[in-house]
Each structure stands twice: as structure tokens, then as C-alpha cells.
Design a protein around this motif. Structure first.
Motif, PDB file in Angstrom:
ATOM      1  N   GLN A  65       0.831  -1.206   0.000  1.00 54.51           N
ATOM      2  CA  GLN A  65       0.000   0.000   0.000  1.00 54.51           C
ATOM      3  C   GLN A  65       0.865   1.256   0.000  1.00 54.51           C
ATOM      4  O   GLN A  65       0.555   2.235  -0.692  1.00 54.51           O
ATOM      5  N   ALA A  66       1.971   1.238   0.764  1.00 52.42           N
ATOM      6  CA  ALA A  66       2.851   2.406   0.809  1.00 52.42           C
ATOM      7  C   ALA A  66       3.446   2.697  -0.559  1.00 52.42           C
ATOM      8  O   ALA A  66       3.464   3.857  -1.017  1.00 52.42           O
ATOM      9  N   LEU A  67       3.936   1.668  -1.239  1.00 55.20           N
ATOM     10  CA  LEU A  67       4.515   1.868  -2.568  1.00 55.20           C
ATOM     11  C   LEU A  67       3.461   2.352  -3.553  1.00 55.20           C
ATOM     12  O   LEU A  67       3.738   3.209  -4.408  1.00 55.20           O
ATOM     13  N   ARG A  68       2.246   1.813  -3.440  1.00 57.89           N
ATOM     14  CA  ARG A  68       1.171   2.235  -4.336  1.00 57.89           C
ATOM     15  C   ARG A  68       0.786   3.696  -4.092  1.00 57.89           C
ATOM     16  O   ARG A  68       0.551   4.457  -5.033  1.00 57.89           O
ATOM     17  N   GLU A  69       0.744   4.117  -2.813  1.00 57.97           N
ATOM     18  CA  GLU A  69       0.401   5.504  -2.500  1.00 57.97           C
ATOM     19  C   GLU A  69       1.463   6.467  -3.021  1.00 57.97           C
ATOM     20  O   GLU A  69       1.146   7.548  -3.530  1.00 57.97           O
ATOM     21  N   ILE A  70       2.747   6.086  -2.898  1.00 64.81           N
ATOM     22  CA  ILE A  70       3.812   6.935  -3.433  1.00 64.81           C
ATOM     23  C   ILE A  70       3.704   7.017  -4.947  1.00 64.81           C
ATOM     24  O   ILE A  70       3.869   8.101  -5.543  1.00 64.81           O
ATOM     25  N   GLN A  71       3.408   5.899  -5.588  1.00 60.36           N
ATOM     26  CA  GLN A  71       3.251   5.897  -7.042  1.00 60.36           C
ATOM     27  C   GLN A  71       2.138   6.841  -7.469  1.00 60.36           C
ATOM     28  O   GLN A  71       2.311   7.646  -8.401  1.00 60.36           O
TER      29      GLN A  71
END
Length: 668
Positions: free
Chosen positions: A388-394
Motif C-alpha cells: 500500500q505504501a509503494l502504491r500511494e507513493i506511485q
């Protein structure tokens, strides 16, 4: 995503022999290592219809861009080479073993002149004998405290030992007879080494021999009417018995086995092992396994045995006579041959069927189940939160893909002096410390950068110039000597032809994060633009309001305080800050110390250490003659004469001038 057909070897190229193979991605990084009885059959199985492969295998073959193999003589050789390459390259698609906690060991540094008994954690060192692991460090210290009465081996640190040697007085343990005091010459190095070896033999389970020896001495002392010595020996025997009784007897005397338990599902598993020596549980250890490759329990057990015993190839003392497992490994005969070679005698790998051993295996299995439940409780949602963190940064930065590799940079200095910069790397949301790098900021004229923005520009430029140089297949990118760090070799290609390992800056990040606001981001963006790099995303994280700044934007990107993406960026930034300030403090402490030996021509840090180790202080060194100094290993008469001349008293030197360690003498 690559099509496996684009790098599939031509028919007939793959040999029908045992060997080990490596899949590499587009950047040349090894992403999977495997072994096979027949390389041809195993590799062909990867190039069938992708839809028919296991989902994790699909991901691996579509991530890879090439495959290489090495033919070996036997399957046992393949087993050893596979483990060696997994440890060397740390492939992302191989099974990951992570200790569920940091276990302490009882260690005896037999390689030292005066071996030391101490508690150790982390990676094992060559020349050190290990016992354990133990559940708690206090349990080790209690055991050692008991045994020092019988085996008074040195336990002090190098600093305490050196100080006692210089002062000619032992520490408290030497006065209460819990140390043989080798620091003041009460025992010779040979006798102390034998004492340490006896300690190791007792810890390894050879307890009866020492008890019989002490009993015989007690009887001799009583016969000679030396009742005081007989009473001390009686107390020593009781001490050994108490130390032995601390471990419960679970199997018949003389049993030497490691008992493994396994519990898990398709995604992860927990492993526990009980080390049984002389019928008693001497230690326990556990791992949590992430199944990033398609592997069954038999394959998992095989990898597990490689993990546990592979690091002990130097002496094989950790390999027991019997290894009890829940499921036999895939190639049990080859595994037994490999373990037998490590131990030097026959090793059996089997599944316990009845009796005490089966009951103990059931206990180990219950421990594994408990460890897995505890791991799930502690890390519930962890994989989900990282994704989720990587997706939010993306989404926040408008990236095409999730930033699987993030690099963060920070600069640390003290009013412009001792400027240091750090590069930390997070892959898949986790720190990858082997990829961390440090930079000493030089500035335009070699005297440091004028401000943080100039320092950031320099660091980003140096990092990505090295990336371009190491990625250049034709070698058309060249860097001058002034741009090279000490010890770095800037040549073309992502893989070092000598070692086969990736070069230090061969892999580009998906996202660069700088510690700072618009000025630092602009400096980093200018550096990337000057190098012509336009496929790496960039942002900055300002400390005050935790704002995310993107190059060219007048307003920051605001992530919610509870955002997993912001939390990941904060962890990356804080780690870069910690790493940078640690490097800065080391440089500052080195720069603020001056040695009276620094100006002696031909006398570097290594020779300075040798002189101090030999003479103990500058005062003694100053009183030494040229011949005495020249007798130190590594010293010549010319250098010895230069040392005497440098230390000769003059009108300006203080009569009791002390030696401060030079920059080269401090540990890095």
C-alpha cells in the motif's frame, strides 16, 4: 516484463549434466539461483507456456532477461555451489530465511593469542568456536560465571586486557581466581589456550572426563591430608554438575542430533531447531521463511539445511551425527554426502518414527507453530502495508510503476566542515543495507561544498556518473581521477568480469528522495539533467511539515499523516539521516585527533598501530633505540631512524606529550 522466449537458449546448448543456473534481470542482477541433476530438463521447464507456470515462477521468468549455467561434476558439488551463490548474490526470488530474533551465542575466540569467552550475536567469525544459540544472554552469563571457577579463561575486552598489561595488575576476576590473568603473565599463552580448549570440550558435551579428573585430584589431595585443596576441588565438581544440570535431559546420553520442526502455508513458514548434544538441549533457534519461490516442504528442508550448516564449512563442528527433519529433502542422498563431508564422519538425515525422538520432534513442531502464530500477530498486514505504501507513493508522484527501489540522500556537516553524505537503499519497502554508500563531499576546490545544495548536486552527480560508467557496455563514458572515490574502479559494464558480482553503482533507482525542500530538490534535478538521466523519479521530503516536493512544482504534494506512503518516506529519510550523521561523526573524530607520528615519512596507520601495540605508549617508544624499533615487524632501519628523530625532545615539544590516535588509526 520480458518474454522468456527472447532469452531462451537454443536447442542443444544446455548440457544434460548436473549444475547450477542463474537468472539475471535487465540490469544484470542475479534474481534466482537453482541447481539441477540435469540442467537441460530443469531449464526447459521454465520456458514452457508461461500460463502453465506457478504464479511466482511466472513473475521470475518474466522479470529475468538472461540465464546462465555452470556445469559441475556431481550433485553434491551443485548443492554446495548453489548455497554459495545464494549467499553471495542474495537473489530476490529465492527462499528468504530471516531469524525471528537475534540469538546470542557463547563464543570462544580460539584464533586469538589469549582466547576470550564472550557473548556474541550476528555473523559468525572465522577462528571462533560457537555454542548455542541460547534463548537469553543472561543464561550464557550465568553458565560462564559458574564455569570460570573451574576454567578461569579470559573474559575481558581488548581494552581492559591491554590496560591491565600496561599497569602490571590484573582485574578483579584475576584477584578472585575467576581468571588465570594472562595479561600479567600468570599463565603462558600455550597453557591458556589449552585451558580455553578444555572449556570448549566441556561445553561440547565432554563433561564426564573433567568430572573424573577433578574427582581423582580431590582423592589425591585428601590422601595427602590437604583438606583445603580437596574441599575446593569438591566445590569445583559440584559447580560442573550444576552447570550440566541446567540443560534438561531429553534423549539418551550420548545422543547428538539437531531436531527440526516446520509449520507454514503457501506464503510463509516458521522453522525451529533444537540442538541436542549428549542427550541435552544445548540451544534453540528459529527462522521465518518467505516463500518467494515455488517450493514444497521437501525443497524447503533442503534449503534449510544449507542455511544452517553451510556457514560452518570451515570446521564442520556444528554438524551433528543425526539430523531429524519433518520431511526428507528432495535429494536426501546428496544432502547426507554433503553433510558427511563437512563433519568428516557419517551423518544421517531421517524422519523420526517412534519413541523419544518422535516426541521431541512433535515438541519442536509445536514451537514452530507458536512462532508462526506470533509472527503473524506481530506482522499482521505488514506485506499489505508495504504494498500500500509503494502504491500511494506511485499515485502521489504520478509514477508509471511502483518505486520498488528507492534511494535517499542526506548531507551532514559541522558548520561546513567534515562534510559527509549518505545513500541508503530500500527495496520492496525494506532496507537493503548491503547497498548503502557513503560520500566525502569535496566541493569545487577540494575544500568542501559552499552549502547543502552544492553538496547535494555533487553527490547526485557522482553517484549517477558512476552508474553511467558501469552501465556503458562500450566504455565510452570515462571519469577522471578527481571524480573517483578511493578504492573504486570505474569501468564499463554492470558485472565485474573478475568476480562476476554487480558493480557498486550498477542499478538505477525507481525513485530518488533527497532530505530537504525545493532548493535541495532543484540541485538534484539539475544534476540529473546535466547527466541526461530522465527515467528516474525525484522528490524531496522537508522535515518541518513533512511536505513532499517535486521538481518544478510551486506547491508540495501533501500526504495524509496516517498515510503508509508518508510513513515509508519518513523511514527512508530518517535512515539516510542516521547513516550520514554517523559517517560525519567518524570523520570529525578522526580530523580532530593528531598524532606525533603523523609527520614521520613512510610511517602509515598500519605501522603506527604496530609500534603502539609493541611498545604500549609513546613514552616507551621515545625511550627505544633505533635497533629496538627496527625489530618491530614491518619496520626498517630507515623508518626507525625517522621515528627516533621525530620523537627526539626539543625546545618546543612538551616533555610528557601524549599520543592521540591518527585518522588512519581509528576504526571505520
Amino acid at each position: 516484463m520480458a518474454d522468456p522466449a527472447t532469452y531462451r537458449p537454443a536447442p542443444g546448448e544446455i548440457p544434460d549434466s548436473p549444475g547450477v543456473y542463474r537468472f539475471r534481470d535487465g540490469d544484470g542482477r542475479v534474481i534466482y539461483v537453482g541447481k539441477a541433476k540435469s540442467l537441460r530438463q530443469r531449464l526447459n521447464s521454465y520456458f514452457q507456456d508461461v500460463a502453465g507456470l506457478h504464479p511466482r515462477t511466472q513473475t521470475m521468468v518474466t522479470t529475468a532477461a538472461s540465464v546462465q549455467w555452470t556445469v559441475v561434476g556431481t550433485e553434491v558439488e551443485a548443492l554446495a555451489l548453489e548455497y554459495s551463490w545464494i549467499k553471495e548474490f542474495d537473489p530476490r526470488f529465492n527462499v528468504k530465511y530471516r531469524d525471528d530474533k537475534s540469538y546470542p551465542y557463547l563464543a570462544v575466540t580460539l584464533a586469538d593469542e589469549f582466547p576470550r569467552v564472550q557473548v556474541m550475536r550476528g555473523a559468525k567469525r572465522k577462528g571462533t568456536r560457537y555454542f548455542g544459540p541460547y534463548a537469553h544472554a543472561w543464561a550464557i552469563r550465568e553458565t560462564v560465571d559458574l564455569l570460570l571457577r573451574v576454567f578461569p579463561v579470559r573474559t575481558c575486552s581488548a581494552g581492559v586486557f591491554k590496560r591491565a598489561h600496561q599497569q602490571g595488575r590484573p582485574c578483579l576476576l584475576g584477584y578472585i581466581d575467576k581468571c588465570s590473568a594472562p595479561c600479567v603473565g600468570r599463565i603462558s599463552p600455550e597453557d591458556h589456550h589449552r585451558l580455553a580448549q578444555d572449556f570448549c570440550d566441556f561445553m561440547a558435551g565432554d563433561t564426564t572426563r573433567f568430572e573424573k579428573r577433578l574427582t581423582r585430584r580431590m582423592q589425591e589431595a585428601a590422601a595427602e591430608l590437604d583438606y583445603e585443596r580437596a574441599a575446593r576441588l569438591r566445590d569445583d565438581i559440584q559447580t560442573l554438575r550444576r552447570a550440566t544440570e541446567r540443560n534438561a535431559v531429553v534423549l539418551p546420553d550420548g545422543t547428538e542430533a539437531d531436531v527440526f520442526g516446520l509449520a507454514g502455508d503457501d506464503l510463509e513458514a516458521a522453522v525451529q531447531v533444537f540442538h541436542v548434544r549428549d542427550g541435552r538441549i544445548r540451544g534453540q533457534r528459529g527462522w521465518v521463511v518467505e516463500k518467494v519461490e515455488d517450493v514444497d516442504d521437501a525443497g524447503l528442508v533442503e534449503h534449510l539445511l544449507q542455511q544452517v550448516y553451510g556457514t560452518d564449512e570451515a570446521d564442520g563442528t556444528a554438524v551433528p551425527r543425526e539430523v531429524l527433519v519433518p520431511v526428507l529433502p528432495t535429494d536426501v542422498d546428496q544432502v547426507e554426502s554433503w553433510l558427511t563431508g563437512l563433519r568428516g564422519s557419517r551423518v544421517r538425515v531421517r524422519v523420526p518414527q517412534r519413541g523419544d525422538k518422535r516426541e521431541l520432534a512433535a515438541t519442536v513442531h509445536r514451537n514452530a507453530e507458536h512462532a508462526l502464530n506470533l509472527h503473524r500477530t506481530r506482522r499482521a498486514g505488514d506485506l499489505t502495508s508495504r504494498s500500500q505504501a509503494l502504491r500511494e507513493i506511485q499515485e502521489a508522484l504520478g509514477l508509471d510503476t511502483a518505486p520498488l527501489r528507492i534511494e535517499c540522500y542526506d548531507v551532514s556537516h559541522n558548520q561546513g566542515t567534515y562534510q559527509s553524505a549518505s545513500m541508503v537503499v530500500f527495496e520492496d519497502g525494506l532496507a537493503r543495507k548491503s547497498e548503502y554508500r557513503l560520500f566525502s563531499v569535496r566541493g569545487r576546490h577540494g575544500e568542501g561544498a559552499a552549502d547543502d545544495t552544492e553538496a547535494m548536486h555533487e553527490v547526485i552527480t557522482r553517484r549517477f556518473r558512476r552508474y553511467l560508467a558501469e552501465r556503458s557496455e562500450s566504455g565510452d563514458v570515462e571519469l577522471g581521477d578527481a571524480d573517483a572515490e578511493d578504492g573504486e574502479r570505474l569501468v564499463s559494464g554492470p558485472i565485474d568480469e573478475t568476480t562476476g558480482r554487480p558493480r557498486r553503482f550498477a542499478y538505477p533507482p525507481n525513485l530518488v528522495v533527497v532530505d530537504g525542500g525545493p532548493p535541495q530538490v532543484a540541485a538534484a534535478a539539475r544534476a540529473l539533467e546535466e547527466l541526461g538521466i530522465d527515467d528516474v523519479a525525484l522528490c524531496g521530503l522537508a522535515k518541518r511539515l513533512e511536505e513532499v516536493w517535486v521538481p518544478g512544482d510551486d506547491y508540495p504534494v501533501i500526504l495524509q499523516r496516517s498515510s503508509e506512503g508518508l510513513y515509508l518516506l519518513q523511514r527512508v529519510r530518517d535512515e539516510a539521516h542516521r547513516f550520514a550523521i554517523t559517517a560525519h561523526r567518524k570523520r570529525r573524530s578522526k580530523g580532530m585527533t593528531v598524532s606525533v607520528l603523523d609527520d614521520v615519512p613512510g610511517l602509515g596507520p598500519a605501522r603506527q598501530k604496530a609500534l603502539l601495540r609493541h611498545f604500549g605508549s609513546v613514552k616507551r617508544l621515545r625511550a627505544a633505540s633505533v635497533e629496538e624499533i627496527a625489530s618491530v615487524p614491518g619496520m626498517g632501519e630507515r623508518t626507525a631512524a625517522a621515528v627516533v628523530a621525530a620523537l627526539a625532545p626539543d625546545d618546543t615539544a612538551a616533555p610528557t606529550e601524549a599520543l592521540a590516535p591518527s585518522a588512519g588509526m581509528l576504526g571505520t
